[in-house]
Structure formats: C-alpha cells, structure tokens
Scaffold this motif. Structure first.
Motif, PDB file in Angstrom:
ATOM      1  N   GLY A  41       0.787  -1.224   0.000  1.00 39.69           N
ATOM      2  CA  GLY A  41       0.000   0.000   0.000  1.00 39.69           C
ATOM      3  C   GLY A  41       0.817   1.271   0.000  1.00 39.69           C
ATOM      4  O   GLY A  41       0.300   2.342  -0.272  1.00 39.69           O
ATOM      5  N   ARG A  42       2.116   1.160   0.309  1.00 37.37           N
ATOM      6  CA  ARG A  42       2.943   2.369   0.327  1.00 37.37           C
ATOM      7  C   ARG A  42       4.400   1.979   0.142  1.00 37.37           C
ATOM      8  O   ARG A  42       4.851   0.953   0.641  1.00 37.37           O
ATOM      9  CB  ARG A  42       2.792   3.083   1.664  1.00 37.37           C
ATOM     10  CG  ARG A  42       3.605   4.359   1.763  1.00 37.37           C
ATOM     11  CD  ARG A  42       3.503   5.030   3.114  1.00 37.37           C
ATOM     12  NE  ARG A  42       2.132   5.221   3.516  1.00 37.37           N
ATOM     13  CZ  ARG A  42       1.707   5.200   4.789  1.00 37.37           C
ATOM     14  NH1 ARG A  42       2.549   4.997   5.770  1.00 37.37           N
ATOM     15  NH2 ARG A  42       0.441   5.389   5.073  1.00 37.37           N
ATOM     16  N   VAL A  43       5.124   2.811  -0.589  1.00 38.07           N
ATOM     17  CA  VAL A  43       6.572   2.683  -0.711  1.00 38.07           C
ATOM     18  C   VAL A  43       7.163   4.082  -0.581  1.00 38.07           C
ATOM     19  O   VAL A  43       6.759   4.992  -1.298  1.00 38.07           O
ATOM     20  CB  VAL A  43       7.001   2.060  -2.061  1.00 38.07           C
ATOM     21  CG1 VAL A  43       8.518   1.989  -2.158  1.00 38.07           C
ATOM     22  CG2 VAL A  43       6.383   0.689  -2.260  1.00 38.07           C
ATOM     23  N   VAL A  44       8.092   4.225   0.339  1.00 36.64           N
ATOM     24  CA  VAL A  44       8.849   5.468   0.466  1.00 36.64           C
ATOM     25  C   VAL A  44      10.286   5.133   0.091  1.00 36.64           C
ATOM     26  O   VAL A  44      10.905   4.263   0.692  1.00 36.64           O
ATOM     27  CB  VAL A  44       8.793   6.043   1.892  1.00 36.64           C
ATOM     28  CG1 VAL A  44       9.622   7.315   1.985  1.00 36.64           C
ATOM     29  CG2 VAL A  44       7.357   6.300   2.316  1.00 36.64           C
ATOM     30  N   VAL A  45      10.805   5.811  -0.927  1.00 39.10           N
ATOM     31  CA  VAL A  45      12.160   5.585  -1.409  1.00 39.10           C
ATOM     32  C   VAL A  45      13.028   6.756  -0.942  1.00 39.10           C
ATOM     33  O   VAL A  45      12.676   7.911  -1.165  1.00 39.10           O
ATOM     34  CB  VAL A  45      12.196   5.501  -2.956  1.00 39.10           C
ATOM     35  CG1 VAL A  45      13.618   5.285  -3.434  1.00 39.10           C
ATOM     36  CG2 VAL A  45      11.271   4.403  -3.454  1.00 39.10           C
ATOM     37  N   THR A  46      14.137   6.440  -0.293  1.00 40.16           N
ATOM     38  CA  THR A  46      15.092   7.457   0.138  1.00 40.16           C
ATOM     39  C   THR A  46      16.453   7.098  -0.446  1.00 40.16           C
ATOM     40  O   THR A  46      16.926   5.978  -0.257  1.00 40.16           O
ATOM     41  CB  THR A  46      15.191   7.521   1.670  1.00 40.16           C
ATOM     42  OG1 THR A  46      13.894   7.732   2.219  1.00 40.16           O
ATOM     43  CG2 THR A  46      16.125   8.643   2.111  1.00 40.16           C
ATOM     44  N   ILE A  47      17.043   8.036  -1.171  1.00 41.62           N
ATOM     45  CA  ILE A  47      18.367   7.836  -1.748  1.00 41.62           C
ATOM     46  C   ILE A  47      19.294   8.868  -1.132  1.00 41.62           C
ATOM     47  O   ILE A  47      19.003  10.064  -1.138  1.00 41.62           O
ATOM     48  CB  ILE A  47      18.350   8.003  -3.281  1.00 41.62           C
ATOM     49  CG1 ILE A  47      17.355   7.031  -3.896  1.00 41.62           C
ATOM     50  CG2 ILE A  47      19.745   7.799  -3.858  1.00 41.62           C
ATOM     51  CD1 ILE A  47      17.136   7.247  -5.373  1.00 41.62           C
ATOM     52  N   SER A  48      20.404   8.394  -0.599  1.00 43.37           N
ATOM     53  CA  SER A  48      21.374   9.309  -0.014  1.00 43.37           C
ATOM     54  C   SER A  48      22.775   8.899  -0.435  1.00 43.37           C
ATOM     55  O   SER A  48      23.018   7.772  -0.830  1.00 43.37           O
ATOM     56  CB  SER A  48      21.252   9.317   1.517  1.00 43.37           C
ATOM     57  OG  SER A  48      21.410   8.019   2.029  1.00 43.37           O
ATOM     58  N   LYS A  49      23.673   9.844  -0.340  1.00 44.37           N
ATOM     59  CA  LYS A  49      25.067   9.586  -0.687  1.00 44.37           C
ATOM     60  C   LYS A  49      25.747   8.944   0.513  1.00 44.37           C
ATOM     61  O   LYS A  49      25.609   9.413   1.644  1.00 44.37           O
ATOM     62  CB  LYS A  49      25.762  10.885  -1.073  1.00 44.37           C
ATOM     63  CG  LYS A  49      27.105  10.676  -1.673  1.00 44.37           C
ATOM     64  CD  LYS A  49      27.646  11.942  -2.281  1.00 44.37           C
ATOM     65  CE  LYS A  49      28.998  11.646  -2.895  1.00 44.37           C
ATOM     66  NZ  LYS A  49      29.583  12.809  -3.510  1.00 44.37           N
ATOM     67  N   ARG A  50      26.453   7.857   0.265  1.00 44.39           N
ATOM     68  CA  ARG A  50      27.131   7.146   1.342  1.00 44.39           C
ATOM     69  C   ARG A  50      28.226   8.017   1.943  1.00 44.39           C
ATOM     70  O   ARG A  50      28.882   8.782   1.261  1.00 44.39           O
ATOM     71  CB  ARG A  50      27.759   5.858   0.821  1.00 44.39           C
ATOM     72  CG  ARG A  50      26.733   4.829   0.443  1.00 44.39           C
ATOM     73  CD  ARG A  50      27.355   3.584  -0.074  1.00 44.39           C
ATOM     74  NE  ARG A  50      28.119   2.938   0.991  1.00 44.39           N
ATOM     75  CZ  ARG A  50      29.061   2.044   0.771  1.00 44.39           C
ATOM     76  NH1 ARG A  50      29.368   1.683  -0.443  1.00 44.39           N
ATOM     77  NH2 ARG A  50      29.702   1.496   1.776  1.00 44.39           N
ATOM     78  N   ASP A  51      28.402   7.890   3.229  1.00 46.38           N
ATOM     79  CA  ASP A  51      29.473   8.565   3.958  1.00 46.38           C
ATOM     80  C   ASP A  51      29.420  10.088   3.855  1.00 46.38           C
ATOM     81  O   ASP A  51      30.430  10.760   4.005  1.00 46.38           O
ATOM     82  CB  ASP A  51      30.852   8.074   3.484  1.00 46.38           C
ATOM     83  CG  ASP A  51      30.994   6.567   3.628  1.00 46.38           C
ATOM     84  OD1 ASP A  51      30.491   6.018   4.628  1.00 46.38           O
ATOM     85  OD2 ASP A  51      31.591   5.950   2.726  1.00 46.38           O
ATOM     86  N   ASP A  52      28.249  10.648   3.579  1.00 47.98           N
ATOM     87  CA  ASP A  52      28.099  12.100   3.536  1.00 47.98           C
ATOM     88  C   ASP A  52      26.740  12.452   4.138  1.00 47.98           C
ATOM     89  O   ASP A  52      25.736  12.532   3.429  1.00 47.98           O
ATOM     90  CB  ASP A  52      28.215  12.632   2.109  1.00 47.98           C
ATOM     91  CG  ASP A  52      28.214  14.148   2.055  1.00 47.98           C
ATOM     92  OD1 ASP A  52      28.007  14.800   3.105  1.00 47.98           O
ATOM     93  OD2 ASP A  52      28.408  14.691   0.951  1.00 47.98           O
ATOM     94  N   LYS A  53      26.706  12.618   5.441  1.00 49.52           N
ATOM     95  CA  LYS A  53      25.456  12.906   6.150  1.00 49.52           C
ATOM     96  C   LYS A  53      24.874  14.268   5.782  1.00 49.52           C
ATOM     97  O   LYS A  53      23.702  14.524   6.000  1.00 49.52           O
ATOM     98  CB  LYS A  53      25.670  12.839   7.664  1.00 49.52           C
ATOM     99  CG  LYS A  53      26.164  11.507   8.141  1.00 49.52           C
ATOM    100  CD  LYS A  53      25.103  10.453   7.982  1.00 49.52           C
ATOM    101  CE  LYS A  53      25.619   9.132   8.530  1.00 49.52           C
ATOM    102  NZ  LYS A  53      24.908   7.995   8.044  1.00 49.52           N
TER     103      LYS A  53
ATOM    104  N   LEU B 279       7.477   9.179  -2.600  1.00 47.31           N
ATOM    105  CA  LEU B 279       6.403   8.509  -1.895  1.00 47.31           C
ATOM    106  C   LEU B 279       5.399   7.959  -2.906  1.00 47.31           C
ATOM    107  O   LEU B 279       4.950   8.679  -3.792  1.00 47.31           O
ATOM    108  CB  LEU B 279       5.701   9.491  -0.959  1.00 47.31           C
ATOM    109  CG  LEU B 279       4.391   9.054  -0.320  1.00 47.31           C
ATOM    110  CD1 LEU B 279       4.629   7.925   0.677  1.00 47.31           C
ATOM    111  CD2 LEU B 279       3.710  10.233   0.357  1.00 47.31           C
ATOM    112  N   PHE B 280       5.075   6.673  -2.765  1.00 50.96           N
ATOM    113  CA  PHE B 280       4.054   6.022  -3.585  1.00 50.96           C
ATOM    114  C   PHE B 280       3.017   5.455  -2.627  1.00 50.96           C
ATOM    115  O   PHE B 280       3.372   4.711  -1.702  1.00 50.96           O
ATOM    116  CB  PHE B 280       4.657   4.877  -4.405  1.00 50.96           C
ATOM    117  CG  PHE B 280       5.729   5.311  -5.349  1.00 50.96           C
ATOM    118  CD1 PHE B 280       5.428   5.649  -6.658  1.00 50.96           C
ATOM    119  CD2 PHE B 280       7.046   5.395  -4.925  1.00 50.96           C
ATOM    120  CE1 PHE B 280       6.430   6.052  -7.531  1.00 50.96           C
ATOM    121  CE2 PHE B 280       8.046   5.785  -5.785  1.00 50.96           C
ATOM    122  CZ  PHE B 280       7.739   6.126  -7.093  1.00 50.96           C
ATOM    123  N   CYS B 281       1.734   5.802  -2.800  1.00 47.38           N
ATOM    124  CA  CYS B 281       0.659   5.326  -1.930  1.00 47.38           C
ATOM    125  C   CYS B 281      -0.501   4.825  -2.774  1.00 47.38           C
ATOM    126  O   CYS B 281      -0.891   5.466  -3.752  1.00 47.38           O
ATOM    127  CB  CYS B 281       0.109   6.457  -1.064  1.00 47.38           C
ATOM    128  SG  CYS B 281       1.259   7.209   0.049  1.00 47.38           S
TER     129      CYS B 281
END
Length: 118
Positions: free
Chosen positions: A44-56, A64-66
């Motif tokens: 019913g829902r997918v939240v995708v988070t993409i971040s760069k490794r080792d760089d907070k 967001l897909f609902c």
C-alpha cells in the motif's frame, strides 16, 4: 517505516497495517525502501530514500508512492518538493520501482512461496 511526522501522507491514501524496510547499496549511494502493507496483505505504500554514502550532509532524494483508498490508482509525490500528489496506474508504479530500484516482489504481501533449494 520512516517517522510519519517527517512527510505528509495524502488524505486519500490507504491505511497501512505493517511495515518493512529494505536497504541497498548502489555504488556511492544508499537506497532505503520503506514498504507498507495493508491489512489485506497488499502493498500500500513505498517510500524511497536515496542518499550519498558517507556524507550525512548531502541532500537526500525522497519519493512517496501510496495506494488510494478506493484502490483505483496510486499516488506519487516527490518529497523534496512542495508539489501535490499525482495519480499513476499500478502497472506504471510497479514498472518504475522494478526498473529504478529493483523492487521485484509479489505485491500480495509475500516474497516467495517456494521451498528453499537446500
């Protein structure tokens, strides 16, 4: 699942009964998929988070897909913008998630019903 206070869920999105998190490393990027299942064991829902490794401090990309309450379509929202959710057909959402994030699961709440080969 991500903290509900960190992003707005559309009012007409289906309620989520249980959650699961998948994390992948793709080169210098980390991809987190927060998957929500309905009480009927449908995705019913997918939240995708993409971040760069080792760089907070690097900006994260979030999508967001609902599934809509009436199950007629899905809602998509880019969480990095103030845009309103747009409608999408389920097949397009499945295809997009498979092509872009390799999210290849049976959307009825089960990953694999076969027996292990060992």
């Amino acid at each position: 699942m991500s903290d509900p206070q960190t992003f707005p869920i559309p009012i007409n999105a289906i309620p989520i009964a249980r959650n699961q998190r998948q994390e992948q490393i793709l080169g210098d990027r980390e991809v987190t998929l927060d998957i929500g299942w309905t009480k009927d064991d449908d995705m019913g829902r997918v939240v995708v988070t993409i971040s760069k490794r080792d760089d907070k401090n690097a900006e994260q990309l979030r999508e967001l897909f609902c599934l809509a309450k009436d199950r007629a379509h899905w809602l998509f929202r880019d969480l990095n913008s103030d845009s309103d959710p747009s409608k999408a057909e389920e097949e397009k959402v499945k295809s997009y998630l498979l092509e872009k994030y390799n999210l290849d699961i049976n959307w009825d709440g089960h990953f694999w019903d076969g027996e292990l080969p060992y």
